[in-house]
Design a protein around this motif. Structure first.
Motif, short mmCIF file in Angstrom:
data_model
loop_
_atom_site.label_atom_id
_atom_site.label_comp_id
_atom_site.label_asym_id
_atom_site.label_seq_id
_atom_site.Cartn_x
_atom_site.Cartn_y
_atom_site.Cartn_z
N ASN A 104 0.80 -1.22 0.07
CA ASN A 104 -0.15 0.05 0.00
C ASN A 104 0.93 1.08 0.15
N ARG A 105 2.02 0.99 -0.13
CA ARG A 105 3.01 2.20 -0.36
C ARG A 105 3.00 2.74 -1.61
N VAL A 106 2.62 1.91 -2.59
CA VAL A 106 2.55 2.21 -4.02
C VAL A 106 1.27 2.51 -4.36
N SER A 107 0.70 3.79 -4.67
CA SER A 107 -0.64 3.98 -4.97
C SER A 107 -1.27 3.44 -6.25
N LEU A 108 -2.46 2.99 -6.32
CA LEU A 108 -3.06 2.66 -7.51
C LEU A 108 -4.39 3.35 -7.92
N ASP A 109 -4.30 4.03 -9.22
CA ASP A 109 -5.71 5.01 -9.50
C ASP A 109 -6.14 4.23 -10.68
N LEU A 110 -7.43 4.41 -10.90
CA LEU A 110 -8.29 4.19 -12.12
C LEU A 110 -8.95 5.30 -12.42
N ASP A 111 -8.78 5.96 -13.65
CA ASP A 111 -9.43 7.11 -13.74
C ASP A 111 -9.26 8.23 -12.75
N ILE A 113 -9.12 7.69 -9.53
CA ILE A 113 -10.06 7.48 -8.51
C ILE A 113 -9.05 6.44 -7.81
N ALA A 114 -8.86 6.35 -6.52
CA ALA A 114 -8.07 5.40 -5.78
C ALA A 114 -8.75 3.98 -5.66
N LEU A 115 -7.90 3.05 -6.09
CA LEU A 115 -8.60 1.78 -5.74
C LEU A 115 -8.37 1.27 -4.28
N PRO A 116 -9.12 0.16 -3.83
CA PRO A 116 -8.86 -0.25 -2.14
C PRO A 116 -7.56 -0.52 -2.00
N ASP A 117 -7.18 -0.42 -0.69
CA ASP A 117 -5.82 -1.11 -0.60
C ASP A 117 -5.95 -2.50 -0.57
N ALA A 118 -4.77 -3.13 -0.66
CA ALA A 118 -4.70 -4.53 -0.07
C ALA A 118 -4.81 -4.58 1.22
N ALA A 119 -5.54 -5.71 1.82
CA ALA A 119 -5.95 -5.82 3.31
C ALA A 119 -4.79 -6.93 4.00
N PRO A 120 -3.96 -6.31 4.92
CA PRO A 120 -3.14 -7.18 5.72
C PRO A 120 -3.58 -8.01 6.51
N LYS A 121 -2.56 -9.02 6.88
CA LYS A 121 -3.36 -9.88 7.76
C LYS A 121 -2.48 -10.00 9.18
N PRO A 159 -1.46 10.23 -3.82
CA PRO A 159 0.29 10.18 -3.74
C PRO A 159 0.62 8.75 -3.38
N GLY A 160 1.89 8.63 -3.86
CA GLY A 160 2.64 7.31 -3.48
C GLY A 160 3.94 7.42 -2.91
N LEU A 161 3.96 6.73 -1.58
CA LEU A 161 5.32 6.86 -0.89
C LEU A 161 6.56 6.43 -1.72
N GLY A 162 6.22 5.09 -2.40
CA GLY A 162 7.22 4.44 -3.35
C GLY A 162 7.11 4.46 -4.60
N GLY A 163 5.99 5.01 -5.34
CA GLY A 163 5.48 5.29 -6.64
C GLY A 163 4.12 5.15 -6.78
N ALA A 164 3.69 5.17 -8.02
CA ALA A 164 2.27 5.29 -8.43
C ALA A 164 1.93 4.64 -9.86
N VAL A 165 0.85 3.97 -9.74
CA VAL A 165 0.39 3.37 -11.20
C VAL A 165 -1.01 3.88 -11.49
N ALA A 166 -1.03 4.69 -12.57
CA ALA A 166 -2.37 5.21 -13.17
C ALA A 166 -2.85 4.49 -14.20
N PHE A 167 -4.09 3.67 -14.03
CA PHE A 167 -4.79 3.30 -15.10
C PHE A 167 -5.97 3.98 -15.68
#
Length: 747
Positions: A104-111, A113-121, A159-167
């Protein structure tokens, strides 16, 4: 129950009916659409990034996130393997690893709009291992994928702490215009790595000031194969995606776009690797994923005192993963049947607006956004005693229900001072987080809910870039970006305990931490990019980033005053340490046809990256390499694209160096890990435009049938000193030689 999509035959009928009114309109013969223009991406912009078009996604064999990073240096896609966690944990891709930073330190956006985080265990006592991934889309609906390396500069989006991916999803103007008012295609695809079959329908219309687009995609397949000696866990799956857009230009300078974006996936997993004394038959899991997004966008283009363009978006999004696990279970020599229902639900709504104003050669970009996110993670077990038929029901949500409110504003200038361009930026973020329904939070641990509270925080993140034009289309640059990541609701309130089963006595517990600090980064990069000559385009960069207050679970000292019965272990997330990463990346593309006329259409693409790191645990003082640091990676692709656009072919070679994860001083893991060997993989791909109304694309991947592993997915495996460990290693191998093909008919 999740909504369902119409069958494929009905999808075809619906689409053909929608196109019928304009199907008789005269239009020029269709030209295959294999690329789209990526707006706003300039060669001379500072920073390191990768942009993929639809044609590149097809030729890389992309069916999900995994192969998007196939040829990119210092980019990978880690995943949670089927059966790698507890029986109730799911599987799938968990995001991107960029320059050694992931999750979750790398952000994912679609158009946008942020996609949900991965859920930790929390039961796994790690924040970098996930029970729910981030597979909420189908790449067939994308017009571009943009991967930005390193801490993101101040600007719009997440914003992404380590990077970002925009779809970015496809748009009507990618297919139709006044000169070509109707477009339709049908695409069939097959991927041998997972026996995946795809059927996709695309239709677009243009009439006056109105444009429309519909994309419908259905896939079904099996578990991704592993080139190993142990069978993978079975996974029978299918998915459906719908993208519908209606664009309206009522008058000059104004454009409205309404979008419906929906995704469904269903998995029937069998965890055969769990067979043993506790689970004599292993376990089965039915998993359902859904995401629905509706949005309305408005774009204004003109000249006003405040802006030349203004883009605004209003949206709602609902995303949910629901897993139902069934297993026979033996404990204390007594047989039970476990039925466990878990989920991860994220409902969001928001608005965002971005304005651009030019002042001569200078430019100002500014904007604001607001978003609400409601998050739930239920966990319910109905355990049946086989001997008596009695039911033992346990409810213990994996985190507190949480309502989150976010506000952000940013401004970024672009000052053109002759050959020098200065780009300062500043972003302000504010977040309010409020736990709710605390009566259901760690109910078996008295006093735990009292620790949680409503909290708010705000911060500023600056960025600065300096670019110097050595000559037209050749730029040297230096940039600095400050990153901040607030602790998520799962980190503040994630929980798991043994008391939910025992009801009394002593035990262990994993609790949240309301006192976590923000994670921060300070990222520096210098580089050179542009055209070295008319035939050579290249980019080279050196980077160094420092990360502080990294969050991970840590064992706590006994607390006999507040938790006298927690004597077998108390764990919480803490700001345990810091890390530094540094390295270099370079890429180049040579248009060989510019050097020799007889080789028109021939090109050579090269990319390489290497990085190092050092992490320190502030509590123990231990130092080591950051476990997620990526191995050295180099790729070379020789391609030929027919100047007459009849087709093309390519051969790609990817080499990844060997790497073994050292002691993880941040995560606290010190056991010997699997030494991931080096690998060189060769891919072949080709495409043929069969006239003007059909396209055939085919690829043969891992031609040499090499056994290899993805470091980010396999690095946490135990060294193969036992039969069980060796079996896990074999199951995690990447696919051997396989073929993929798509065939598209165009109207």
């Amino acid at each position: 129950m999740a909504a369902t999509f119409p069958g494929r035959h009905r999808m075809a009928v619906l689409l053909s009916c929608a196109l019928a009114p304009l199907a008789q309109a005269e239009s020029p013969a269709a030209e295959p659409l294999d690329t789209v223009v990526i707006q706003g991406h300039r060669l001379e912009e500072p920073g390191t990034g990768t942009v993929l078009t639809p044609a590149e996604l097809v030729r890389r064999g992309v069916t999900d996130m995994q192969n998007m990073a196939r040829y990119a240096p210092l980019v990978s896609v880690p995943g949670a393997a089927s059966g790698s966690g507890n029986v109730w944990d799911g599987a799938g891709n968990t995001g991107f690893n960029i320059r050694g930073i992931e999750g979750n330190r790398v952000s994912l956006d679609l158009d946008g709009i942020a996609l949900p985080d991965a859920a930790p265990k929390p039961d796994g006592m790690t924040l970098n291992g996930f029970g729910v991934g981030r597979d909420y889309f189908d790449p067939e609906t994308f017009r571009s994928v943009e991967i930005s390396s390193g801490t993101t500069a101040a600007g719009a989006g997440t914003p992404g702490l380590g990077g970002a991916v925009a779809f970015a999803t496809k748009a009507p103007e990618d297919y139709v215009s006044a000169a070509r008012p109707v477009y339709a295609d049908y695409k069939f695809g097959h991927d041998g790595a997972s026996d995946m079959r795809m059927h996709a329908l695309t239709g677009a219309l243009h009439s006056g000031g109105v444009q429309a687009l519909a994309v419908l995609v259905h896939r079904d397949g099996a578990a991704l194969e592993a080139n190993g000696s142990v069978p993978v866990n079975p996974d029978d799956w299918d998915s459906d995606a719908l993208l519908a857009k209606l664009a309206w230009t009522p008058w000059q300078g104004h454009r409205f776009v309404a979008t419906i974006d929906a995704y469904r996936a269903r998995h029937r997993r069998e965890f055969d690797n769990k067979q043993g004394a506790s689970y004599p038959d292993g376990a089965t899991q039915d998993s359902r994923t859904r995401r629905d997004r509706a949005s309305i966008e408005h774009r204004f283009s003109g000249t006003t005192p405040w802006f030349d363009t203004l883009e605004s978006r209003l949206y709602v999004q609902r995303a949910e993963v629901a897993d139902a696990t069934h297993a026979s279970y033996v404990t204390g020599n007594r047989p039970y049947v476990r039925d466990i229902a878990t989920g991860f639900e994220n409902d969001s709504a928001g608005l965002a607006s971005t304005a651009v104003k030019a002042f001569g050669a200078h430019q100002l970009t500014y904007g604001l956004s607001a978003e609400t996110v409601d998050t739930r993670r239920p966990w319910r077990e109905d355990r049946t005693v086989v001997a008596t038929g009695a039911h033992q029901v346990t409810n213990k949500n994996r985190m507190a229900d949480t309502d989150t409110r976010k506000f952000a504003a940013f401004a970024r200038g672009e000052l053109a001072l002759g050959a020098i361009t200065v780009t300062p930026g500043l972003r302000w973020d504010y977040r309010q987080l409020e736990p709710r329904n605390l009566s259901a939070y760690a109910s078996a641990v008295p006093g735990a809910a009292a620790e949680l509270r409503k909290e708010s925080d705000g911060y500023l993140t600056p960025s600065l870039a300096l670019a110097y034009a050595l000559r037209p289309e050749l730029t040297a640059y230096a940039q600095y970006s400050r990153g901040t990541r607030l602790p998520t609701a799962a980190e503040r309130t994630g929980t798991y305990d043994s008391f939910s089963y025992t009801g009394a006595g002593n035990g262990y517990a994993v609790l949240g931490n309301a006192n976590l600090k923000k994670e921060t980064s300070n990222a520096f990069e210098v580089g050179l990019k542009g055209r070295a000559s008319r035939a050579v385009t290249f980019s080279a960069a050196l980077f160094h980033t420092r990360y502080d207050n990294l969050i991970e679970y840590a064992a706590q000292p006994p607390d006999p005053v507040n938790y006298p019965t927690i004597t077998f272990g108390l764990y919480r997330p803490e700001n345990v340490g810091e890390a530094r990463t540094w390295g270099a990346e370079a890429s180049a593309r040579v248009d060989v046809g510019q050097l020799a006329a007889t080789l028109q259409g021939t090109s050579l693409a090269l990319a390489t990256g290497v990085q190092h790191s050092k992490a320190r645990n502030g509590t123990t003082g231990e130092e080591s390499e950051l476990a997620s640091t990526l191995p050295r990676k180099t790729s070379a692709t020789l391609a030929w694209d027919d100047p007459g656009k009849r087709g093309g072919a390519s051969v790609a070679l990817v080499h990844v160096a060997a790497k073994q994860a050292r002691a993880d001083v941040i995560g606290g893991a010190s056991t010997a890990r699997f030494a991931v060997p080096s690998a060189t993989v060769i891919d072949l791909a080709g495409y043929w435009n069969v006239g003007r109304n059909a396209e055939l694309t085919a690829g043969l991947y891992n031609v040499a049938d090499k056994q290899y592993w993805d470091y980010t997915a396999a690095r946490g495996l135990a060294a193969g000193t036992t039969a069980a460990a060796r079996a896990d290693i074999e199951r995690m191998a990447r696919p051997g030689r396989y073929a993929a093909v798509t065939f598209k008919l165009i109207y």
